[in-house]
Design an enzyme around this catalytic site. Structure first.
Site, mmCIF file in Angstrom:
data_model
loop_
_atom_site.group_PDB
_atom_site.id
_atom_site.type_symbol
_atom_site.label_atom_id
_atom_site.label_comp_id
_atom_site.label_asym_id
_atom_site.label_seq_id
_atom_site.Cartn_x
_atom_site.Cartn_y
_atom_site.Cartn_z
ATOM 1 N N CYS A 42 53.963 65.798 -23.965
ATOM 2 C CA CYS A 42 55.171 65.097 -23.542
ATOM 3 C C CYS A 42 55.813 64.405 -24.753
ATOM 4 O O CYS A 42 55.119 63.984 -25.684
ATOM 5 C CB CYS A 42 54.832 64.060 -22.469
ATOM 6 S SG CYS A 42 56.294 63.230 -21.784
ATOM 7 N N ASP A 44 56.971 61.573 -24.805
ATOM 8 C CA ASP A 44 56.700 60.128 -24.706
ATOM 9 C C ASP A 44 56.154 59.569 -26.031
ATOM 10 O O ASP A 44 55.182 60.097 -26.579
ATOM 11 C CB ASP A 44 55.679 59.894 -23.578
ATOM 12 C CG ASP A 44 55.601 58.434 -23.172
ATOM 13 O OD1 ASP A 44 55.341 57.583 -24.052
ATOM 14 O OD2 ASP A 44 55.794 58.129 -21.984
ATOM 15 N N ARG A 46 54.408 57.187 -26.685
ATOM 16 C CA ARG A 46 53.054 56.634 -26.627
ATOM 17 C C ARG A 46 51.975 57.704 -26.723
ATOM 18 O O ARG A 46 50.781 57.401 -26.654
ATOM 19 C CB ARG A 46 52.878 55.847 -25.318
ATOM 20 C CG ARG A 46 53.830 54.668 -25.191
ATOM 21 C CD ARG A 46 53.875 54.144 -23.767
ATOM 22 N NE ARG A 46 54.432 55.136 -22.844
ATOM 23 C CZ ARG A 46 54.592 54.949 -21.540
ATOM 24 N NH1 ARG A 46 54.215 53.800 -20.995
ATOM 25 N NH2 ARG A 46 55.115 55.887 -20.780
ATOM 26 N N CYS A 101 53.456 59.341 -16.452
ATOM 27 C CA CYS A 101 54.550 60.067 -17.112
ATOM 28 C C CYS A 101 55.889 59.783 -16.417
ATOM 29 O O CYS A 101 56.026 59.959 -15.200
ATOM 30 C CB CYS A 101 54.262 61.576 -17.096
ATOM 31 S SG CYS A 101 55.516 62.538 -17.956
#
Ligand code: CO
Length: 211
Positions: A42, A44, A46, A101
């Protein structure tokens, strides 16, 4: 601009540090890359691939998008996959999702967000196929769909022409499904690894059993 200046300064410090501990590090990387792994994760912020699994530059080939999705019509993802499997000859393709997510949450919320709704459609279809998810408390529902999405993307990787062709010619390449916990920094193997079409077909049966 000060923020960007900080980034450049951090880069200088990092490069100096690497050279200090291994003077030939960058020179070696100039010759070629030989990663054993392709990471499909992903976007993302993080969930940075290299850091999570402790790998250095040159050790993991990375493709990331919102929701770690593998669409059969995504030229970007397919090109990465083809290059990784056929040219770099990676031994492992890791689909790594993560708990909490935002892409999966957006599907559960059902609130229109614009263009990205099209990108997330496959997660929405997956969710509709799993009505039992609605019986779970909200947090568990999110995490269960995050895991389910990883399983579906492992199947999708296996179903690409790239993996089918690789396995047909006997290439040693295995597809794995992992999920990362932002709350504890730990990766969990979802035990859906596929080293060939037989594994993929078995996964399909397991998958159906979960629905
Ligand atoms: Co995400």
């Amino acid at each position: 601009m000060s923020g960007l200046h900080d980034l450049i300064a951090a880069n200088r410090a990092w490069a100096e540090g690497v050279k200090a501990s291994d003077p030939e590090f960058f020179a070696r990387l100039c010759d070629q890359q030989q990663p054993e792994y392709l990471w499909i994760g992903c976007s993302d912020s993080r969930v940075p691939a290299n850091q999570i699994v402790g790998l250095l530059p040159g050790e993991i080939f990375v493709h990331r998008n919102v929701g770690n999705l593998v669409h059969q019509t995504d030229l970007n993802c397919l090109a990465v996959l083809q290059f990784a499997v056929e040219v770099l000859q990676v031994r492992h393709v890791i689909v790594c999702g993560h708990y909490g997510c935002g892409a999966v949450q957006a599907v559960l919320d059902g609130r229109p967000l614009g263009l990205i709704d099209n990108w997330l459609r496959n997660i929405e279809i997956l969710y509709r196929r799993c009505p039992q998810l609605d019986e779970l408390p909200a947090g568990e529902r999110l995490d269960a769909l995050c895991e389910h999405n990883v399983r579906a993307q492992v199947q999708a990787v296996c179903d690409t022409t790239v993996l089918r062709a690789a396995w047909a010619r006997g290439q040693d390449v295995t597809v794995h499904g992992w999920i990362y916990g932002i709350a504890n920094g730990l990766v969990k193997d979802l035990a859906v690894s596929c080293a060939g079409p037989e594994d993929r077909n078995r996964l399909c049966v397991q998958h159906l059993a979960l629905e």
